[in-house]
Design a protein around this motif. Structure first.
Motif, mmCIF file in Angstrom:
data_model
loop_
_atom_site.group_PDB
_atom_site.id
_atom_site.type_symbol
_atom_site.label_atom_id
_atom_site.label_comp_id
_atom_site.label_asym_id
_atom_site.label_seq_id
_atom_site.Cartn_x
_atom_site.Cartn_y
_atom_site.Cartn_z
ATOM 1 N N ASN A 29 0.846 -1.190 0.000
ATOM 2 C CA ASN A 29 0.000 0.000 0.000
ATOM 3 C C ASN A 29 0.886 1.246 0.000
ATOM 4 O O ASN A 29 1.107 1.878 1.032
ATOM 5 N N GLY A 30 1.403 1.571 -1.163
ATOM 6 C CA GLY A 30 2.360 2.657 -1.313
ATOM 7 C C GLY A 30 3.777 2.147 -1.110
ATOM 8 O O GLY A 30 4.002 1.133 -0.439
ATOM 9 N N SER A 31 4.748 2.838 -1.696
ATOM 10 C CA SER A 31 6.135 2.388 -1.554
ATOM 11 C C SER A 31 6.619 2.492 -0.117
ATOM 12 O O SER A 31 7.552 1.794 0.286
ATOM 13 N N GLN A 61 8.854 -0.357 4.411
ATOM 14 C CA GLN A 61 8.665 -0.838 5.774
ATOM 15 C C GLN A 61 8.848 -2.353 5.847
ATOM 16 O O GLN A 61 9.474 -2.870 6.777
ATOM 17 N N HIS A 62 8.314 -3.078 4.849
ATOM 18 C CA HIS A 62 8.508 -4.529 4.810
ATOM 19 C C HIS A 62 9.997 -4.872 4.772
ATOM 20 O O HIS A 62 10.454 -5.790 5.464
ATOM 21 N N ILE A 63 10.740 -4.115 3.966
ATOM 22 C CA ILE A 63 12.181 -4.376 3.848
ATOM 23 C C ILE A 63 12.867 -4.176 5.202
ATOM 24 O O ILE A 63 13.680 -5.009 5.635
ATOM 25 N N LEU A 64 12.524 -3.083 5.886
ATOM 26 C CA LEU A 64 13.172 -2.810 7.169
ATOM 27 C C LEU A 64 12.711 -3.784 8.249
ATOM 28 O O LEU A 64 13.491 -4.147 9.132
ATOM 29 N N GLN A 65 11.469 -4.234 8.177
ATOM 30 C CA GLN A 65 11.008 -5.250 9.125
ATOM 31 C C GLN A 65 11.781 -6.552 8.944
ATOM 32 O O GLN A 65 12.076 -7.255 9.910
ATOM 33 N N THR A 84 17.750 13.450 2.200
ATOM 34 C CA THR A 84 17.040 12.489 1.371
ATOM 35 C C THR A 84 15.610 12.370 1.876
ATOM 36 O O THR A 84 15.160 13.180 2.693
ATOM 37 N N TYR A 85 14.891 11.385 1.406
ATOM 38 C CA TYR A 85 13.470 11.247 1.714
ATOM 39 C C TYR A 85 13.245 11.183 3.219
ATOM 40 O O TYR A 85 13.821 10.348 3.916
ATOM 41 N N SER A 86 12.387 12.071 3.715
ATOM 42 C CA SER A 86 12.224 12.228 5.155
ATOM 43 C C SER A 86 11.584 11.025 5.837
ATOM 44 O O SER A 86 11.643 10.905 7.067
ATOM 45 N N MET A 87 10.988 10.112 5.075
ATOM 46 C CA MET A 87 10.387 8.929 5.687
ATOM 47 C C MET A 87 11.424 7.870 6.049
ATOM 48 O O MET A 87 11.144 7.005 6.886
ATOM 49 N N TYR A 88 12.604 7.910 5.452
ATOM 50 C CA TYR A 88 13.594 6.859 5.733
ATOM 51 C C TYR A 88 13.924 6.760 7.224
ATOM 52 O O TYR A 88 13.848 5.662 7.796
ATOM 53 N N LEU A 114 10.848 5.421 9.143
ATOM 54 C CA LEU A 114 10.635 3.986 8.943
ATOM 55 C C LEU A 114 11.649 3.175 9.742
ATOM 56 O O LEU A 114 11.316 2.135 10.328
ATOM 57 N N ALA A 115 12.892 3.662 9.753
ATOM 58 C CA ALA A 115 13.921 2.971 10.533
ATOM 59 C C ALA A 115 13.546 2.962 12.011
ATOM 60 O O ALA A 115 13.598 1.917 12.680
ATOM 61 N N GLN A 116 13.154 4.117 12.518
ATOM 62 C CA GLN A 116 12.804 4.207 13.934
ATOM 63 C C GLN A 116 11.574 3.368 14.259
ATOM 64 O O GLN A 116 11.496 2.726 15.311
#
Length: 361
Positions: A91-93, A98-102, A117-121, A124-126
């Motif tokens: 559901n969106g990149s 998030q799947h990758i980081l999980q 860079t992209y502020s979501m990185y 998502l990590a946190q």
């Protein structure tokens, strides 16, 4: 009785944080979140609605957990000899990332990217309990292979996120940098190509590097070029074993039957859906040229937006544009603002409003 977050047993590392979110204001010219401001063409919308209507007949049943038809559609769209076993979607990149980081990050592990860079990185990590480490770029936001390797070797991250072209700067990223990072990295390397369709036609994709690199993934989105931001569909290509890792962390049936139907129909009409890309690129280049004429410093962009410097007071300029009905983005880089390339009329409204404020410093 009303409680606050402080009253709840929230994770310590989340205390004091605020949710991600760009301003959403009912302004006539919204050019702040890199949306495709062109609506889905009527003929395509009708086709999508037909497929959704069919999917609705079986909506009492769970959807295809493996979203097979959609993965086949993405493989065909991307080309490069890919097949459905090498495709994942969410559901969106952001969910795909998030799947990758999980799967590959988490507590005690490190996620690395070159800032800004992209502020979501980092968020998502946190959110997955991982540590975010921000690397450095050149003053013009480019990265050399040698500097990239040196930083990777120093940090030794479990996940490397490379935004290509980069958000919020629009900076292209050479395949030589990606190859060098992959060779130096122990962990997985993710190339986020959310804006790839806006790059020059002869610009090679990191998809060409997938063969023989099982730790490499290339993510894309339908939000930008496909004008599908509201549908929430992102996807990636990687080795089948990489895809298997993501199955371990995804929620069951995470892509609804309606989302799958809409995305498959949109992909079937990809030629029409992508027809607006050339117009967006033309408006982006027009913005760049006009900003230069106004005395600002636009950065090279291979995306659907332009980051520009030379703004003496970004907050004040943002507010003045807001008062004229134009919403842009202050991404927190001193002396800079970012604007999305909209329709010709929207672009004109932005440029006229900016020119009316004052000359650049």
């Amino acid at each position: 009785m009303t409680s606050s977050l402080d009253d709840l047993p929230l994770r310590d590392d989340l205390r004091g944080l605020t949710p991600y979110g760009a301003p959403q204001a009912p302004l006539p010219i919204a050019l702040n979140v890199n949306e495709n401001t062109h609506p889905v063409p009527d003929a395509v919308a009708s086709d999508i609605l037909d497929d959704i209507a069919v999917a609705l007949r079986d909506v009492n049943r769970y959807p295809d957990r493996e979203f097979t038809a959609l993965r086949e559609g993405f493989a065909q769209y991307l080309g490069h000899g890919l097949d459905a076993s090498q495709i994942w979607a969410g559901n969106g990149s952001n969910e795909v990332l998030q799947h990758i980081l999980q799967a590959f990050a988490g507590p005690g592990r490190t996620v690395f990217g070159f800032a800004p860079t992209y502020s979501m990185y980092p968020l998502l990590a946190q959110g997955t309990g991982a540590r975010w480490v921000a690397g450095e770029r050149q003053p013009d936001y480019t990265i050399t292979p040698e500097e990239a390797v040196a930083q990777i070797e120093q940090v030794d991250p479990d996940v490397v996120l490379l935004c290509s072209p980069n958000n919020p700067t629009g900076t292209p990223l050479g395949l030589d940098v990606i190859e060098a990072v992959y060779a130096a990295a122990r962990g997985v390397v993710v190339v986020d190509e959310a804006y790839h369709e806006f790059a020059p036609h002869d610009a090679p994709s990191a998809l060409t590097l997938l063969e023989g690199r099982p730790r490499l993934a290339v993510s894309r989105t339908m939000s930008k070029a496909f004008a599908f931001a509201g549908a929430r569909v992102g996807y990636l290509a990687a080795d089948p074993a990489f895809i298997d890792a993501l199955r371990l962390v995804r929620l069951p049936y995470h892509l609804s039957a309606l989302t799958q139907a809409a995305a498959v129909a949109a992909l079937r009409n990809s030629d029409v859906m992508l027809g607006m890309v050339e117009e967006i690129v033309a408006q982006r280049d027009r913005i760049t040229a006009t900003l230069e004429a106004l005395g600002y410093t636009p950065h090279e962009s291979w995306s659907n937006f332009v980051l520009f410097g030379g703004v003496s007071d970004p907050k004040a300029t943002w507010q003045r544009l807001y008062e004229q009905g134009v919403l842009v983005r202050d991404v927190g880089i001193p002396g800079h603002l970012r604007v999305t390339a909209g329709t010709e009329a929207e672009t004109t409204a932005f440029l006229d409003a900016l020119a009316s404020i004052e000359s650049a410093s």
